[in-house]
Motif scaffolding. Sequence first.
Motif, PDB file in Angstrom:
ATOM      1  N   VAL A   1       0.840  -1.197   0.000  1.00  0.00           N
ATOM      2  CA  VAL A   1       0.000   0.000   0.000  1.00  0.00           C
ATOM      3  C   VAL A   1       0.877   1.249   0.000  1.00  0.00           C
ATOM      4  O   VAL A   1       0.641   2.187  -0.773  1.00  0.00           O
TER       5      VAL A   1
ATOM      6  N   GLN B   1     -18.190   7.533  -0.151  1.00  0.00           N
ATOM      7  CA  GLN B   1     -17.078   6.954  -0.885  1.00  0.00           C
ATOM      8  C   GLN B   1     -16.988   7.567  -2.277  1.00  0.00           C
ATOM      9  O   GLN B   1     -15.929   8.006  -2.712  1.00  0.00           O
TER      10      GLN B   1
ATOM     11  N   TYR C   1       0.932   3.947  -2.981  1.00  0.00           N
ATOM     12  CA  TYR C   1       0.467   5.306  -2.730  1.00  0.00           C
ATOM     13  C   TYR C   1       1.577   6.322  -2.938  1.00  0.00           C
ATOM     14  O   TYR C   1       1.298   7.497  -3.186  1.00  0.00           O
TER      15      TYR C   1
ATOM     16  N   LEU D   1      -4.354   4.105   5.188  1.00  0.00           N
ATOM     17  CA  LEU D   1      -4.843   2.839   4.643  1.00  0.00           C
ATOM     18  C   LEU D   1      -3.899   1.704   5.011  1.00  0.00           C
ATOM     19  O   LEU D   1      -4.339   0.624   5.422  1.00  0.00           O
TER      20      LEU D   1
ATOM     21  N   ARG E   1     -11.300  -0.508  -1.291  1.00  0.00           N
ATOM     22  CA  ARG E   1     -11.158   0.783  -0.640  1.00  0.00           C
ATOM     23  C   ARG E   1     -12.404   1.213   0.133  1.00  0.00           C
ATOM     24  O   ARG E   1     -12.477   2.346   0.620  1.00  0.00           O
TER      25      ARG E   1
ATOM     26  N   ASN F   1      -5.722   2.573  -7.875  1.00  0.00           N
ATOM     27  CA  ASN F   1      -6.820   2.586  -6.914  1.00  0.00           C
ATOM     28  C   ASN F   1      -7.595   1.283  -6.910  1.00  0.00           C
ATOM     29  O   ASN F   1      -7.977   0.776  -5.859  1.00  0.00           O
TER      30      ASN F   1
ATOM     31  N   ASP G   1     -14.032   9.943  -3.832  1.00  0.00           N
ATOM     32  CA  ASP G   1     -13.355   9.682  -5.089  1.00  0.00           C
ATOM     33  C   ASP G   1     -13.562  10.819  -6.074  1.00  0.00           C
ATOM     34  O   ASP G   1     -12.657  11.172  -6.823  1.00  0.00           O
TER      35      ASP G   1
ATOM     36  N   SER H   1     -11.032   2.789   3.243  1.00  0.00           N
ATOM     37  CA  SER H   1     -10.595   4.163   3.438  1.00  0.00           C
ATOM     38  C   SER H   1     -11.774   5.088   3.677  1.00  0.00           C
ATOM     39  O   SER H   1     -11.663   6.074   4.393  1.00  0.00           O
TER      40      SER H   1
END
Lengths: 241, 241
Positions: free
Chosen positions: A88, A144, A92, A227, A176, A171, A148, A179
Amino acid sequence: MTQTTDALTSSNKSGSALVDDLASQIRDRIMTGEIPIGAQLRQAELASNFGVSRTPIREALRQLQTGGLIEVLPHRGAVVRVPAPWEVRESYEVRAELEALAAARAVSRITRAQIDDLRGANKEMFDTSAAAAQDPASDTPAHQQNNDLFHTLISSISGNARLTKTIDDINTTFPRNVSAQLVVTDARHREENFQEHERIIDALAAGDTAQAAKEMREHVIKAGEQLAHWYEQRSSTVFHG
Amino acid sequence: MTQTTDALTSSNKSGSALVDDLASQIRDRIMTGEIPIGAQLRQAELASNFGVSRTPIREALRQLQTGGLIEVLPHRGAVVRVPAPWEVRESYEVRAELEALAAARAVSRITRAQIDDLRGANKEMFDTSAAAAQDPASDTPAHQQNNDLFHTLISSISGNARLTKTIDDINTTFPRNVSAQLVVTDARHREENFQEHERIIDALAAGDTAQAAKEMREHVIKAGEQLAHWYEQRSSTVFHG
DNA sequence: CACTCCTCTCTTGGATCCAATCGTAAGCAT
DNA sequence: ATGCTTACGATTGGATCCAAGAGAGGAGTG
Protein backbone atom coordinates in the motif's frame (compact mmCIF):
# COMPACT_ATOMS: atom_id res chain seq x y z
CA MET A 1 -25.72 -17.52 -3.24
CA THR A 2 -27.75 -14.36 -2.79
CA GLN A 3 -29.78 -14.51 -5.97
CA THR A 4 -29.38 -14.78 -9.66
CA THR A 5 -28.64 -11.20 -10.59
CA ASP A 6 -28.99 -11.98 -14.27
CA ALA A 7 -26.11 -10.04 -15.71
CA LEU A 8 -27.78 -9.82 -19.05
CA THR A 9 -30.34 -7.34 -17.78
CA SER A 10 -27.99 -4.44 -17.18
CA SER A 11 -26.23 -3.39 -20.38
CA ASN A 12 -27.09 -5.85 -23.08
CA LYS A 13 -26.42 -3.32 -25.77
CA SER A 14 -23.16 -3.96 -27.58
CA GLY A 15 -22.53 -7.65 -28.02
CA SER A 16 -19.85 -8.96 -25.77
CA ALA A 17 -19.53 -6.23 -23.23
CA LEU A 18 -20.78 -9.05 -21.04
CA VAL A 19 -17.35 -10.14 -19.90
CA ASP A 20 -16.38 -6.57 -19.11
CA ASP A 21 -19.62 -6.08 -17.25
CA LEU A 22 -19.02 -9.20 -15.22
CA ALA A 23 -15.51 -8.08 -14.37
CA SER A 24 -16.84 -4.67 -13.41
CA GLN A 25 -19.56 -6.09 -11.22
CA ILE A 26 -17.26 -8.51 -9.45
CA ARG A 27 -14.79 -5.69 -8.95
CA ASP A 28 -17.49 -3.55 -7.41
CA ARG A 29 -18.49 -6.31 -5.05
CA ILE A 30 -14.92 -6.57 -3.90
CA MET A 31 -14.54 -2.81 -3.63
CA THR A 32 -17.64 -2.40 -1.52
CA GLY A 33 -16.58 -5.24 0.71
CA GLU A 34 -19.52 -7.40 -0.25
CA ILE A 35 -16.86 -9.90 -1.16
CA PRO A 36 -14.30 -9.55 1.64
CA ILE A 37 -10.53 -9.56 1.47
CA GLY A 38 -9.09 -13.05 1.21
CA ALA A 39 -12.37 -14.59 0.12
CA GLN A 40 -12.32 -17.34 -2.44
CA LEU A 41 -14.03 -16.74 -5.74
CA ARG A 42 -15.49 -20.01 -6.95
CA GLN A 43 -16.29 -19.95 -10.60
CA ALA A 44 -19.40 -22.11 -10.33
CA GLU A 45 -20.83 -19.93 -7.59
CA LEU A 46 -20.20 -16.71 -9.47
CA ALA A 47 -21.61 -18.30 -12.60
CA SER A 48 -24.89 -19.21 -10.97
CA ASN A 49 -24.98 -15.86 -9.19
CA PHE A 50 -24.86 -13.97 -12.44
CA GLY A 51 -26.91 -16.50 -14.35
CA VAL A 52 -24.22 -17.31 -16.88
CA SER A 53 -21.90 -20.20 -17.49
CA ARG A 54 -18.38 -20.46 -16.15
CA THR A 55 -16.76 -19.46 -19.43
CA PRO A 56 -17.31 -15.69 -19.29
CA ILE A 57 -16.64 -15.76 -15.56
CA ARG A 58 -13.22 -17.22 -16.18
CA GLU A 59 -12.38 -14.48 -18.65
CA ALA A 60 -13.60 -11.83 -16.26
CA LEU A 61 -11.42 -13.27 -13.53
CA ARG A 62 -8.44 -13.09 -15.85
CA GLN A 63 -9.07 -9.40 -16.25
CA LEU A 64 -9.21 -8.88 -12.52
CA GLN A 65 -6.07 -10.94 -12.20
CA THR A 66 -4.06 -8.72 -14.50
CA GLY A 67 -5.49 -5.76 -12.65
CA GLY A 68 -3.91 -7.21 -9.54
CA LEU A 69 -7.08 -7.22 -7.49
CA ILE A 70 -7.30 -10.97 -7.25
CA GLU A 71 -4.78 -13.76 -7.28
CA VAL A 72 -5.32 -16.92 -9.29
CA LEU A 73 -3.60 -19.97 -7.90
CA PRO A 74 -3.02 -22.92 -10.23
CA HIS A 75 -5.69 -25.43 -9.36
CA ARG A 76 -6.95 -23.81 -6.23
CA GLY A 77 -9.09 -21.02 -7.50
CA ALA A 78 -8.98 -17.27 -7.18
CA VAL A 79 -8.82 -15.27 -3.97
CA VAL A 80 -9.14 -11.57 -3.29
CA ARG A 81 -5.61 -10.38 -2.68
CA VAL A 82 -4.74 -9.29 0.81
CA PRO A 83 -2.50 -6.28 0.30
CA ALA A 84 0.56 -6.11 2.48
CA PRO A 85 1.02 -2.73 4.16
CA TRP A 86 4.30 -2.13 2.36
CA GLU A 87 2.48 -2.68 -0.92
CA VAL A 88 0.00 0.00 0.00
CA ARG A 89 2.79 2.44 0.89
CA GLU A 90 4.63 1.71 -2.33
CA SER A 91 1.55 2.13 -4.43
CA TYR A 92 0.47 5.31 -2.73
CA GLU A 93 3.89 6.80 -3.21
CA VAL A 94 3.40 6.22 -6.93
CA ARG A 95 -0.15 7.47 -6.79
CA ALA A 96 0.98 10.56 -4.91
CA GLU A 97 3.42 11.40 -7.67
CA LEU A 98 0.80 10.85 -10.33
CA GLU A 99 -1.87 12.89 -8.60
CA ALA A 100 0.66 15.61 -7.99
CA LEU A 101 1.30 15.64 -11.70
CA ALA A 102 -2.43 15.76 -12.31
CA ALA A 103 -2.81 18.69 -9.96
CA ALA A 104 0.10 20.50 -11.59
CA ARG A 105 -1.36 20.01 -15.02
CA ALA A 106 -4.78 21.04 -13.79
CA VAL A 107 -3.55 24.46 -12.67
CA SER A 108 -3.27 25.84 -16.17
CA ARG A 109 -6.47 24.23 -17.37
CA ILE A 110 -8.95 24.57 -14.55
CA THR A 111 -11.86 26.95 -14.94
CA ARG A 112 -13.63 29.03 -12.35
CA ALA A 113 -16.66 26.78 -12.61
CA GLN A 114 -14.59 23.68 -12.05
CA ILE A 115 -13.08 25.19 -8.94
CA ASP A 116 -16.59 25.68 -7.65
CA ASP A 117 -17.37 22.07 -8.52
CA LEU A 118 -14.40 20.93 -6.49
CA ARG A 119 -15.44 22.96 -3.49
CA GLY A 120 -18.94 21.60 -3.80
CA ALA A 121 -17.75 18.01 -4.04
CA ASN A 122 -15.50 18.48 -1.05
CA LYS A 123 -18.23 20.03 1.04
CA GLU A 124 -20.64 17.33 0.01
CA MET A 125 -18.20 14.62 0.94
CA PHE A 126 -17.67 16.19 4.32
CA ASP A 127 -21.40 16.42 4.96
CA THR A 128 -22.32 12.95 3.76
CA SER A 129 -19.54 11.29 5.74
CA ALA A 130 -20.50 13.28 8.80
CA ALA A 131 -24.10 12.20 8.34
CA ALA A 132 -22.99 8.60 7.95
CA ALA A 133 -21.06 8.92 11.19
CA GLN A 134 -24.18 10.07 12.99
CA ASP A 135 -26.48 7.55 11.46
CA PRO A 136 -24.70 4.31 10.56
CA ALA A 137 -27.94 3.02 9.10
CA SER A 138 -27.59 5.36 6.15
CA ASP A 139 -24.45 3.59 5.10
CA THR A 140 -24.78 4.49 1.48
CA PRO A 141 -21.63 4.37 -0.57
CA ALA A 142 -22.31 8.03 -1.32
CA HIS A 143 -19.46 9.39 0.75
CA GLN A 144 -17.08 6.95 -0.89
CA GLN A 145 -18.14 8.16 -4.29
CA ASN A 146 -17.86 11.77 -3.22
CA ASN A 147 -14.43 11.18 -1.82
CA ASP A 148 -13.36 9.68 -5.09
CA LEU A 149 -15.09 12.41 -7.03
CA PHE A 150 -12.71 15.05 -5.79
CA HIS A 151 -9.69 13.17 -7.08
CA THR A 152 -11.44 12.00 -10.21
CA LEU A 153 -12.35 15.56 -11.08
CA ILE A 154 -8.81 16.83 -10.79
CA SER A 155 -7.39 13.95 -12.76
CA SER A 156 -9.93 14.50 -15.51
CA ILE A 157 -9.21 18.22 -15.57
CA SER A 158 -5.56 17.39 -16.07
CA GLY A 159 -6.54 16.36 -19.57
CA ASN A 160 -4.31 13.32 -19.74
CA ALA A 161 -6.34 10.16 -20.20
CA ARG A 162 -3.41 7.89 -19.60
CA LEU A 163 -2.68 9.63 -16.34
CA THR A 164 -6.26 9.14 -15.26
CA LYS A 165 -6.17 5.50 -16.21
CA THR A 166 -2.89 4.86 -14.42
CA ILE A 167 -4.17 6.41 -11.22
CA ASP A 168 -7.33 4.38 -11.53
CA ASP A 169 -5.36 1.19 -12.03
CA ILE A 170 -3.62 1.78 -8.75
CA ASN A 171 -6.82 2.59 -6.91
CA THR A 172 -8.63 -0.47 -8.17
CA THR A 173 -5.89 -2.68 -6.81
CA PHE A 174 -6.97 -2.16 -3.23
CA PRO A 175 -10.45 -2.69 -1.85
CA ARG A 176 -11.16 0.78 -0.64
CA ASN A 177 -14.42 0.60 1.20
CA VAL A 178 -11.93 0.69 3.99
CA SER A 179 -10.59 4.16 3.44
CA ALA A 180 -14.09 5.52 3.32
CA GLN A 181 -14.72 3.96 6.69
CA LEU A 182 -11.79 5.87 8.12
CA VAL A 183 -13.26 9.19 7.12
CA VAL A 184 -16.63 8.23 8.51
CA THR A 185 -15.61 6.81 11.84
CA ASP A 186 -12.93 9.27 12.86
CA ALA A 187 -14.02 12.90 13.06
CA ARG A 188 -10.44 14.15 13.15
CA HIS A 189 -9.57 12.30 9.97
CA ARG A 190 -12.66 13.67 8.36
CA GLU A 191 -11.78 17.22 9.30
CA GLU A 192 -8.16 16.87 8.20
CA ASN A 193 -9.21 15.31 4.93
CA PHE A 194 -11.53 18.20 4.27
CA GLN A 195 -8.88 20.78 5.10
CA GLU A 196 -6.29 19.11 2.91
CA HIS A 197 -8.69 19.12 0.01
CA GLU A 198 -9.40 22.78 0.62
CA ARG A 199 -5.71 23.64 0.57
CA ILE A 200 -5.35 21.83 -2.73
CA ILE A 201 -8.25 23.76 -4.18
CA ASP A 202 -6.77 27.00 -2.88
CA ALA A 203 -3.49 26.29 -4.63
CA LEU A 204 -5.32 25.44 -7.83
CA ALA A 205 -7.35 28.62 -7.60
CA ALA A 206 -4.23 30.66 -6.92
CA GLY A 207 -2.52 29.14 -9.93
CA ASP A 208 0.38 27.97 -7.79
CA THR A 209 1.58 24.88 -9.62
CA ALA A 210 4.28 23.85 -7.21
CA GLN A 211 2.04 24.30 -4.22
CA ALA A 212 -0.81 22.35 -5.76
CA ALA A 213 1.50 19.47 -6.54
CA LYS A 214 3.04 19.58 -3.09
CA GLU A 215 -0.27 19.65 -1.24
CA MET A 216 -1.66 16.85 -3.34
CA ARG A 217 1.41 14.71 -2.90
CA GLU A 218 1.35 15.06 0.85
CA HIS A 219 -2.37 14.48 0.99
CA VAL A 220 -2.16 11.22 -0.94
CA ILE A 221 0.85 10.00 1.01
CA LYS A 222 -1.05 10.66 4.21
CA ALA A 223 -4.10 8.79 2.96
CA GLY A 224 -1.88 5.90 1.97
CA GLU A 225 -0.35 5.85 5.39
CA GLN A 226 -3.76 5.61 6.97
CA LEU A 227 -4.84 2.84 4.64
CA ALA A 228 -1.62 0.94 5.25
CA HIS A 229 -2.12 1.33 8.96
CA TRP A 230 -5.60 -0.06 8.68
CA TYR A 231 -4.35 -3.11 6.84
CA GLU A 232 -1.59 -3.49 9.39
CA GLN A 233 -4.09 -3.85 12.17
CA ARG A 234 -6.65 -5.99 10.45
CA SER A 235 -4.99 -7.84 7.63
CA SER A 236 -4.40 -10.95 9.67
CA THR A 237 -7.95 -11.19 10.93
CA VAL A 238 -10.27 -10.15 8.16
CA PHE A 239 -10.02 -12.88 5.63
CA HIS A 240 -12.50 -15.68 6.16
CA GLY A 241 -11.72 -19.10 4.76
CA MET B 1 0.42 -20.53 -39.44
CA THR B 2 4.19 -20.67 -39.22
CA GLN B 3 4.39 -23.81 -37.13
CA THR B 4 2.96 -25.34 -34.05
CA THR B 5 5.17 -23.84 -31.38
CA ASP B 6 3.74 -26.20 -28.78
CA ALA B 7 3.37 -23.85 -25.86
CA LEU B 8 3.56 -26.71 -23.42
CA THR B 9 7.25 -27.23 -24.07
CA SER B 10 8.46 -24.01 -22.55
CA SER B 11 7.49 -23.81 -18.90
CA ASN B 12 5.27 -26.70 -18.06
CA LYS B 13 6.17 -26.55 -14.42
CA SER B 14 3.40 -25.04 -12.31
CA GLY B 15 -0.04 -26.06 -13.46
CA SER B 16 -1.92 -23.25 -15.13
CA ALA B 17 0.81 -20.79 -15.92
CA LEU B 18 -0.19 -21.76 -19.42
CA VAL B 19 -2.55 -18.87 -19.94
CA ASP B 20 0.02 -16.42 -18.63
CA ASP B 21 2.66 -17.97 -20.84
CA LEU B 22 0.41 -17.66 -23.85
CA ALA B 23 -0.30 -14.04 -23.06
CA SER B 24 3.39 -13.40 -22.61
CA GLN B 25 4.32 -15.08 -25.88
CA ILE B 26 1.64 -13.28 -27.85
CA ARG B 27 2.75 -10.03 -26.25
CA ASP B 28 6.33 -10.72 -27.28
CA ARG B 29 5.31 -11.41 -30.84
CA ILE B 30 3.54 -8.08 -30.94
CA MET B 31 6.44 -6.29 -29.29
CA THR B 32 8.99 -7.65 -31.72
CA GLY B 33 6.78 -6.76 -34.63
CA GLU B 34 6.32 -10.37 -35.66
CA ILE B 35 2.66 -9.54 -35.34
CA PRO B 36 2.39 -6.05 -36.82
CA ILE B 37 0.33 -3.09 -35.64
CA GLY B 38 -3.28 -3.32 -36.66
CA ALA B 39 -3.09 -7.02 -37.40
CA GLN B 40 -6.06 -9.18 -36.56
CA LEU B 41 -5.61 -11.89 -33.97
CA ARG B 42 -7.79 -14.81 -34.92
CA GLN B 43 -8.34 -17.17 -32.05
CA ALA B 44 -8.35 -20.30 -34.16
CA GLU B 45 -5.08 -19.38 -35.81
CA LEU B 46 -3.37 -18.61 -32.54
CA ALA B 47 -4.78 -21.80 -31.07
CA SER B 48 -3.33 -24.00 -33.79
CA ASN B 49 -0.10 -22.00 -33.69
CA PHE B 50 0.43 -22.77 -30.05
CA GLY B 51 -1.05 -26.23 -30.24
CA VAL B 52 -3.84 -25.56 -27.77
CA SER B 53 -7.56 -25.02 -28.01
CA ARG B 54 -9.24 -21.66 -28.25
CA THR B 55 -10.21 -21.54 -24.60
CA PRO B 56 -6.85 -20.56 -23.07
CA ILE B 57 -6.21 -18.27 -26.01
CA ARG B 58 -9.35 -16.35 -25.24
CA GLU B 59 -8.31 -15.85 -21.65
CA ALA B 60 -4.85 -14.74 -22.72
CA LEU B 61 -6.39 -12.21 -25.08
CA ARG B 62 -8.47 -10.84 -22.22
CA GLN B 63 -5.29 -10.21 -20.31
CA LEU B 64 -3.75 -8.38 -23.23
CA GLN B 65 -6.97 -6.45 -23.61
CA THR B 66 -6.89 -5.11 -20.07
CA GLY B 67 -3.23 -4.32 -20.61
CA GLY B 68 -4.36 -2.11 -23.48
CA LEU B 69 -2.12 -3.68 -26.08
CA ILE B 70 -4.95 -5.11 -28.12
CA GLU B 71 -8.51 -4.09 -28.71
CA VAL B 72 -11.33 -6.62 -28.68
CA LEU B 73 -14.33 -5.69 -30.78
CA PRO B 74 -17.64 -7.40 -30.06
CA HIS B 75 -18.02 -10.04 -32.73
CA ARG B 76 -15.18 -8.95 -34.95
CA GLY B 77 -12.17 -10.27 -33.14
CA ALA B 78 -9.10 -8.69 -31.63
CA VAL B 79 -6.66 -6.34 -33.32
CA VAL B 80 -3.35 -4.93 -32.22
CA ARG B 81 -4.07 -1.39 -31.22
CA VAL B 82 -2.67 1.36 -33.37
CA PRO B 83 -1.62 4.02 -30.88
CA ALA B 84 -2.48 7.56 -31.79
CA PRO B 85 0.46 9.94 -31.48
CA TRP B 86 -1.26 11.92 -28.77
CA GLU B 87 -1.67 8.73 -26.77
CA VAL B 88 2.04 8.16 -26.99
CA ARG B 89 2.77 11.68 -25.81
CA GLU B 90 0.33 11.39 -22.93
CA SER B 91 1.71 8.07 -21.84
CA TYR B 92 5.29 9.15 -22.08
CA GLU B 93 4.57 12.21 -20.01
CA VAL B 94 3.33 9.87 -17.30
CA ARG B 95 6.23 7.53 -17.84
CA ALA B 96 8.65 10.44 -17.62
CA GLU B 97 7.28 11.40 -14.24
CA LEU B 98 7.47 7.83 -13.01
CA GLU B 99 10.98 7.24 -14.24
CA ALA B 100 12.02 10.56 -12.77
CA LEU B 101 10.69 9.33 -9.46
CA ALA B 102 12.57 6.08 -9.93
CA ALA B 103 15.78 7.94 -10.63
CA ALA B 104 15.24 10.17 -7.62
CA ARG B 105 14.67 7.19 -5.38
CA ALA B 106 17.64 5.39 -6.86
CA VAL B 107 20.05 8.15 -5.86
CA SER B 108 20.04 7.22 -2.20
CA ARG B 109 20.12 3.48 -2.86
CA ILE B 110 22.45 2.95 -5.75
CA THR B 111 25.79 1.28 -5.11
CA ARG B 112 29.12 1.83 -6.82
CA ALA B 113 28.82 -1.56 -8.49
CA GLN B 114 25.38 -0.73 -9.83
CA ILE B 115 26.68 2.50 -11.31
CA ASP B 116 29.26 0.45 -13.15
CA ASP B 117 26.53 -1.89 -14.32
CA LEU B 118 24.62 1.06 -15.72
CA ARG B 119 27.63 2.38 -17.57
CA GLY B 120 28.28 -1.10 -18.92
CA ALA B 121 24.71 -1.52 -20.08
CA ASN B 122 24.74 1.87 -21.74
CA LYS B 123 28.02 1.20 -23.53
CA GLU B 124 26.82 -2.20 -24.60
CA MET B 125 23.63 -0.77 -25.97
CA PHE B 126 25.55 1.82 -27.92
CA ASP B 127 27.87 -0.78 -29.38
CA THR B 128 25.23 -3.34 -30.28
CA SER B 129 22.98 -0.77 -31.92
CA ALA B 130 25.95 0.64 -33.82
CA ALA B 131 26.81 -2.87 -34.95
CA ALA B 132 23.23 -3.47 -36.02
CA ALA B 133 23.39 -0.26 -38.03
CA GLN B 134 26.46 -1.49 -39.88
CA ASP B 135 25.19 -4.99 -40.43
CA PRO B 136 21.39 -5.10 -40.69
CA ALA B 137 21.61 -8.87 -41.00
CA SER B 138 22.50 -9.16 -37.33
CA ASP B 139 19.13 -7.79 -36.39
CA THR B 140 19.04 -9.44 -33.03
CA PRO B 141 16.73 -7.90 -30.47
CA ALA B 142 19.85 -7.50 -28.34
CA HIS B 143 20.01 -3.74 -28.63
CA GLN B 144 16.35 -3.50 -27.75
CA GLN B 145 16.94 -5.53 -24.62
CA ASN B 146 19.99 -3.47 -23.74
CA ASN B 147 18.08 -0.27 -24.22
CA ASP B 148 15.42 -1.51 -21.89
CA LEU B 149 17.98 -2.83 -19.48
CA PHE B 150 19.19 0.65 -18.61
CA HIS B 151 15.75 1.77 -17.58
CA THR B 152 14.84 -1.53 -15.99
CA LEU B 153 17.95 -1.39 -13.84
CA ILE B 154 17.19 2.06 -12.48
CA SER B 155 13.59 1.23 -11.81
CA SER B 156 14.60 -1.92 -9.94
CA ILE B 157 17.19 -0.01 -7.95
CA SER B 158 14.46 2.37 -6.91
CA GLY B 159 13.18 -0.44 -4.73
CA ASN B 160 9.51 0.19 -5.40
CA ALA B 161 7.91 -2.82 -7.04
CA ARG B 162 4.72 -0.99 -7.81
CA LEU B 163 6.63 1.77 -9.51
CA THR B 164 8.43 -0.78 -11.65
CA LYS B 165 5.17 -2.48 -12.54
CA THR B 166 3.45 0.78 -13.43
CA ILE B 167 6.26 1.81 -15.73
CA ASP B 168 6.21 -1.61 -17.31
CA ASP B 169 2.46 -1.41 -17.83
CA ILE B 170 2.93 1.74 -19.83
CA ASN B 171 5.77 0.34 -21.87
CA THR B 172 3.91 -2.83 -22.75
CA THR B 173 1.07 -0.78 -24.17
CA PHE B 174 3.08 0.22 -27.23
CA PRO B 175 4.84 -2.13 -29.59
CA ARG B 176 8.33 -0.85 -29.19
CA ASN B 177 10.41 -2.67 -31.72
CA VAL B 178 9.96 0.69 -33.33
CA SER B 179 11.88 2.75 -30.84
CA ALA B 180 14.81 0.39 -31.09
CA GLN B 181 14.82 0.91 -34.82
CA LEU B 182 15.21 4.62 -34.30
CA VAL B 183 18.38 4.18 -32.31
CA VAL B 184 19.76 1.77 -34.88
CA THR B 185 19.02 3.66 -38.04
CA ASP B 186 19.87 7.17 -36.99
CA ALA B 187 23.42 7.72 -35.76
CA ARG B 188 22.57 11.08 -34.23
CA HIS B 189 19.73 9.63 -32.20
CA ARG B 190 22.02 6.86 -31.08
CA GLU B 191 24.67 9.30 -29.94
CA GLU B 192 22.18 11.55 -28.17
CA ASN B 193 20.56 8.61 -26.47
CA PHE B 194 23.92 7.46 -25.22
CA GLN B 195 24.83 10.92 -23.94
CA GLU B 196 21.52 11.36 -22.17
CA HIS B 197 21.98 8.07 -20.40
CA GLU B 198 25.46 9.12 -19.40
CA ARG B 199 24.20 12.35 -17.91
CA ILE B 200 21.64 10.44 -15.90
CA ILE B 201 24.33 8.12 -14.61
CA ASP B 202 26.51 11.09 -13.75
CA ALA B 203 23.74 12.64 -11.71
CA LEU B 204 23.12 9.35 -9.95
CA ALA B 205 26.80 8.98 -9.19
CA ALA B 206 27.01 12.54 -7.94
CA GLY B 207 24.05 11.95 -5.67
CA ASP B 208 22.19 14.86 -7.20
CA THR B 209 18.56 13.86 -6.77
CA ALA B 210 16.97 16.81 -8.54
CA GLN B 211 19.36 16.59 -11.45
CA ALA B 212 18.85 12.85 -11.87
CA ALA B 213 15.10 13.30 -11.93
CA LYS B 214 15.34 16.20 -14.33
CA GLU B 215 17.65 14.45 -16.78
CA MET B 216 15.53 11.32 -16.71
CA ARG B 217 12.33 13.23 -17.24
CA GLU B 218 13.68 15.08 -20.22
CA HIS B 219 15.20 11.95 -21.65
CA VAL B 220 11.94 10.03 -21.53
CA ILE B 221 9.92 12.93 -22.90
CA LYS B 222 12.33 13.14 -25.79
CA ALA B 223 12.10 9.42 -26.46
CA GLY B 224 8.32 9.70 -26.39
CA GLU B 225 8.44 12.54 -28.84
CA GLN B 226 10.47 10.44 -31.23
CA LEU B 227 8.17 7.48 -30.89
CA ALA B 228 5.10 9.67 -31.40
CA HIS B 229 6.72 11.15 -34.45
CA TRP B 230 7.37 7.71 -35.85
CA TYR B 231 3.74 6.74 -35.39
CA GLU B 232 2.69 10.02 -36.92
CA GLN B 233 4.49 9.20 -40.13
CA ARG B 234 3.64 5.55 -40.41
CA SER B 235 0.49 4.90 -38.47
CA SER B 236 -1.75 5.20 -41.47
CA THR B 237 0.27 2.85 -43.61
CA VAL B 238 1.58 0.06 -41.44
CA PHE B 239 -1.48 -1.91 -40.57
CA HIS B 240 -2.29 -4.67 -43.02
CA GLY B 241 -5.86 -5.91 -43.35
C1' DC C 1 -27.00 1.08 -63.65
C1' DA C 2 -27.55 1.51 -58.85
C1' DC C 3 -29.67 0.18 -54.72
C1' DT C 4 -31.62 -3.05 -51.53
C1' DC C 5 -32.24 -7.28 -49.47
C1' DC C 6 -31.11 -11.82 -48.78
C1' DT C 7 -28.20 -15.60 -47.97
C1' DC C 8 -23.89 -17.74 -47.04
C1' DT C 9 -19.76 -18.00 -44.61
C1' DC C 10 -16.44 -16.87 -41.22
C1' DT C 11 -15.45 -15.74 -36.66
C1' DT C 12 -16.48 -15.00 -32.04
C1' DG C 13 -19.28 -15.97 -27.70
C1' DG C 14 -21.45 -18.98 -24.27
C1' DA C 15 -22.50 -23.61 -22.65
C1' DT C 16 -21.22 -28.12 -21.82
C1' DC C 17 -18.17 -32.12 -21.38
C1' DC C 18 -14.27 -34.57 -19.76
C1' DA C 19 -9.52 -34.71 -17.93
C1' DA C 20 -6.19 -33.10 -14.46
C1' DT C 21 -5.05 -31.60 -9.90
C1' DC C 22 -5.40 -30.36 -5.17
C1' DG C 23 -7.15 -31.19 -0.44
C1' DT C 24 -9.03 -34.10 2.73
C1' DA C 25 -9.77 -37.88 5.13
C1' DA C 26 -10.14 -42.58 5.77
C1' DG C 27 -7.45 -46.76 6.16
C1' DC C 28 -3.41 -49.32 6.98
C1' DA C 29 0.97 -50.34 8.89
C1' DT C 30 4.56 -49.69 12.17
C1' DA D 1 -0.98 -43.43 18.62
C1' DT D 2 1.38 -41.60 14.78
C1' DG D 3 2.87 -41.47 10.24
C1' DC D 4 2.29 -42.80 5.48
C1' DT D 5 -0.48 -44.18 1.59
C1' DT D 6 -4.40 -44.11 -1.10
C1' DA D 7 -8.97 -43.19 -2.55
C1' DC D 8 -12.67 -39.85 -2.96
C1' DG D 9 -14.80 -35.25 -3.51
C1' DA D 10 -14.59 -30.78 -5.13
C1' DT D 11 -12.83 -27.43 -8.27
C1' DT D 12 -10.30 -25.75 -11.93
C1' DG D 13 -8.43 -26.23 -16.78
C1' DG D 14 -8.75 -27.41 -21.68
C1' DA D 15 -11.46 -29.15 -25.51
C1' DT D 16 -15.53 -29.36 -28.00
C1' DC D 17 -20.28 -28.10 -29.40
C1' DC D 18 -23.78 -25.07 -30.84
C1' DA D 19 -25.78 -20.45 -31.20
C1' DA D 20 -25.33 -15.59 -32.63
C1' DG D 21 -23.49 -11.65 -34.94
C1' DA D 22 -20.96 -9.33 -38.72
C1' DG D 23 -19.31 -8.88 -43.32
C1' DA D 24 -19.14 -10.15 -48.21
C1' DG D 25 -21.16 -11.27 -52.27
C1' DG D 26 -24.86 -12.17 -55.33
C1' DA D 27 -29.56 -11.93 -56.95
C1' DG D 28 -33.47 -9.28 -57.80
C1' DT D 29 -35.85 -4.89 -58.62
C1' DG D 30 -36.68 0.03 -59.37
